[in-house]
Enzyme design. Structure first.
Site, PDB file in Angstrom:
ATOM      1  N   HIS A   6      -8.326   3.687   3.697  1.00  0.00           N
ATOM      2  CA  HIS A   6      -8.521   4.357   4.988  1.00  0.00           C
ATOM      3  C   HIS A   6     -10.000   4.438   5.381  1.00  0.00           C
ATOM      4  O   HIS A   6     -10.323   4.581   6.549  1.00  0.00           O
ATOM      5  CB  HIS A   6      -8.004   5.801   4.942  1.00  0.00           C
ATOM      6  CG  HIS A   6      -6.537   5.952   5.183  1.00  0.00           C
ATOM      7  ND1 HIS A   6      -5.596   5.691   4.238  1.00  0.00           N
ATOM      8  CD2 HIS A   6      -5.853   6.369   6.286  1.00  0.00           C
ATOM      9  CE1 HIS A   6      -4.387   5.941   4.730  1.00  0.00           C
ATOM     10  NE2 HIS A   6      -4.509   6.356   5.970  1.00  0.00           N
ATOM     11  N   CYS A  44     -11.233   3.698  -0.731  1.00  0.00           N
ATOM     12  CA  CYS A  44      -9.878   4.032  -0.291  1.00  0.00           C
ATOM     13  C   CYS A  44      -9.686   3.241   0.994  1.00  0.00           C
ATOM     14  O   CYS A  44     -10.605   3.177   1.822  1.00  0.00           O
ATOM     15  CB  CYS A  44      -9.745   5.533  -0.042  1.00  0.00           C
ATOM     16  SG  CYS A  44      -8.244   5.985   0.869  1.00  0.00           S
ATOM     17  N   ASP A  58       0.867  -1.182   0.000  1.00  0.00           N
ATOM     18  CA  ASP A  58       0.000   0.000   0.000  1.00  0.00           C
ATOM     19  C   ASP A  58       0.900   1.227   0.000  1.00  0.00           C
ATOM     20  O   ASP A  58       2.084   1.153   0.327  1.00  0.00           O
ATOM     21  CB  ASP A  58      -0.881   0.004   1.258  1.00  0.00           C
ATOM     22  CG  ASP A  58      -1.731   1.276   1.366  1.00  0.00           C
ATOM     23  OD1 ASP A  58      -2.313   1.690   0.352  1.00  0.00           O
ATOM     24  OD2 ASP A  58      -1.792   1.862   2.462  1.00  0.00           O
ATOM     25  N   SER A  59       0.308   2.376  -0.330  1.00  0.00           N
ATOM     26  CA  SER A  59       1.046   3.637  -0.298  1.00  0.00           C
ATOM     27  C   SER A  59       1.484   4.001   1.122  1.00  0.00           C
ATOM     28  O   SER A  59       2.371   4.836   1.291  1.00  0.00           O
ATOM     29  CB  SER A  59       0.177   4.754  -0.857  1.00  0.00           C
ATOM     30  OG  SER A  59      -1.023   4.838  -0.124  1.00  0.00           O
ATOM     31  N   CYS A  94      -4.349  -0.957  -2.144  1.00  0.00           N
ATOM     32  CA  CYS A  94      -4.478   0.503  -2.281  1.00  0.00           C
ATOM     33  C   CYS A  94      -5.336   0.719  -3.518  1.00  0.00           C
ATOM     34  O   CYS A  94      -5.013   0.216  -4.601  1.00  0.00           O
ATOM     35  CB  CYS A  94      -3.087   1.097  -2.477  1.00  0.00           C
ATOM     36  SG  CYS A  94      -3.061   2.842  -2.956  1.00  0.00           S
ATOM     37  N   GLU A 100      -5.713  10.058   9.862  1.00  0.00           N
ATOM     38  CA  GLU A 100      -4.339  10.005  10.370  1.00  0.00           C
ATOM     39  C   GLU A 100      -4.134  10.967  11.539  1.00  0.00           C
ATOM     40  O   GLU A 100      -3.230  10.773  12.354  1.00  0.00           O
ATOM     41  CB  GLU A 100      -3.341  10.239   9.237  1.00  0.00           C
ATOM     42  CG  GLU A 100      -3.519   9.160   8.177  1.00  0.00           C
ATOM     43  CD  GLU A 100      -2.294   8.849   7.357  1.00  0.00           C
ATOM     44  OE1 GLU A 100      -1.319   9.611   7.401  1.00  0.00           O
ATOM     45  OE2 GLU A 100      -2.329   7.816   6.662  1.00  0.00           O
TER      46      GLU A 100
END
Lengths: 274, 274
Positions: free
Chosen positions: A189, A187, A13-14, A76, A155
């Site tokens: 997240h 996404c 993943d990024s 991702c 985050e």
């Protein structure tokens, strides 16, 4: 062949969002070993161009290949949107992304064919969800919406916060206006904002988490290709390995908040060299 | 020597925020040519580790050096915090950052020695503002506060928005509680939030924009080192050149909203190779 069956699954993943995919793989196929790479030095991918996303994703996969993985999961959405074809061409192991599994279940389960996708700017710009859903269900209407503040809000640790709620209400208004019956959390997240998104959209809207669907697809792939681990990864001392491109402390703290296992080690590797 | 006087000033940043520094240089020393590099593929630096920030910053400066610059401005607080020493050691032209000019004016002009700094997580973690201010004014109290959502809010275009106001009120509450008399906008994006920050802090708090102070310091440096351009850059067809590490469209749109000149060209370069 028995060696290959015991090889780990590579997941990249990024950054840290892909850990929500790792969590689903751990739940659904607990006997498999996993090697995870998070490109924490170059995160995020969602605001970058397609060419840069492809270049970075190929380096990520090449690194995983050096760890002897038997399959690669692109955990991702942005990398899946742009780099999946290039990765499948370059790699000599199966590569799956998170977009197609998520799109497939949305196309199948949408009651009225009105499907929303919330995602990064790059994923929205690729229109990959629309293309793939309409290839399966041509009459479906697909609305893609970039939500660039969701990742920084997660985050920042503001998952359940009035600010996040206001931002989500604004981003999701268009989806409500269009009366989508199904909404893809496009996404990795975003599943961490699932309860806020669910409250705003209401019970009548089905939320699709591609991480969950991807773990199912991975399980089927391993079975089909005779790649399933027959043993029990848990007897292995270190069934889960984590690598990052920046220093590991912050990654470890976030991983500990998401995964059901302790991240005892996460090592930094120079990803530019792959 | 006359050749060197006519050489451009190199300016780099992790992305687009450094354009607020370019804007000040254009205003204060309009006769100078400028080469700007924005590391848009690897932005942001503010969430990365010190070692990664140093590695990336050195590549950025090496690229500028290939363009024949006579001095380098590190137009990024995070890069100035971590990489200035390394850059000054490696480069054979003068290198200045934005931290020292901003810290110097705050130390000098603070009425009560109660100074706040809002900045990225990396800059806050370096405590560079506190160290430098206290080296000039040992009794000063310096409070550093990371505001990670400010950059994504600016980049989302929500500069004057109720959400930005709520987020700013939360981030700045600590600064109000500590009754700072001076507040440094310690990230090159933050001058774009100046009016919101000013309204929340009140008229009695002095806001310091390091971009402005850096342009003054650059002007003095060029004079001291006999590096001032004696001609008029405006007769040059292309006095301002822009380079980025990712594709240029989005950069161009943002640059046009900040700078008083048209960005007709911005070229992508492979920064990893420097």
């Amino acid at each position: 062949m028995s060696n290959l069956r015991e090889a780990p699954i590579g997941v990249f993943d990024s950054g840290i969002g892909g850990l929500t995919v790792v969590r689903e793989i751990m739940r659904q196929i607990p006997q498999e070993r996993i090697v995870y790479f998070g490109d924490t030095a170059r995160v995020p991918y969602g605001s970058k161009s397609g060419n840069t996303i492809i270049r970075y994703s190929c380096q990520d996969a090449r690194f995983l290949k050096t760890r002897g993985v038997k399959a690669i999961v692109v955990a991702c959405n942005t990398a899946s949107a742009y780099a999946l074809d290039a990765l499948q061409k370059e790699m000599d192991v199966p590569v799956i992304g998170v977009v197609k599994p998520g799109a497939r279940v949305a196309a199948r389960e949408s009651t009225g064919g009105n499907i929303g996708v919330i995602c990064t700017a790059a994923t929205a710009g690729s229109h990959i969800y629309r293309k793939y859903i309409q290839s399966l269900r041509p009459e479906a209407k697909v609305f893609e919406k970039a939500c660039p503040l969701f990742v920084p809000l997660v985050e920042e640790g503001w998952r359940k916060d009035p600010v996040t709620r206001i931002v989500a209400e604004r981003y999701l208004q268009e989806m409500k206006d269009r009366r989508v019956d199904t909404l893809i959390l496009g996404c990795t997240h975003y599943p961490l904002l699932r309860s806020t998104v669910g409250e705003i959209m209401g019970d009548h809207v089905t939320l699709v988490n591609p991480a969950y669907e991807t773990a199912i697809e991975l399980k089927e792939l391993l079975k089909r290709e005779n790649l399933e681990n027959q043993g029990d990864s848990k007897i292995d001392e270190n069934p889960y390995e984590f690598f990052v491109s920046d220093e590991a402390e912050r990654f470890r703290a976030f991983a500990d908040s998401i995964l059901p296992v302790d991240i005892t080690t996460a090592r930094r590797i120079p990803i530019e060299e792959y």
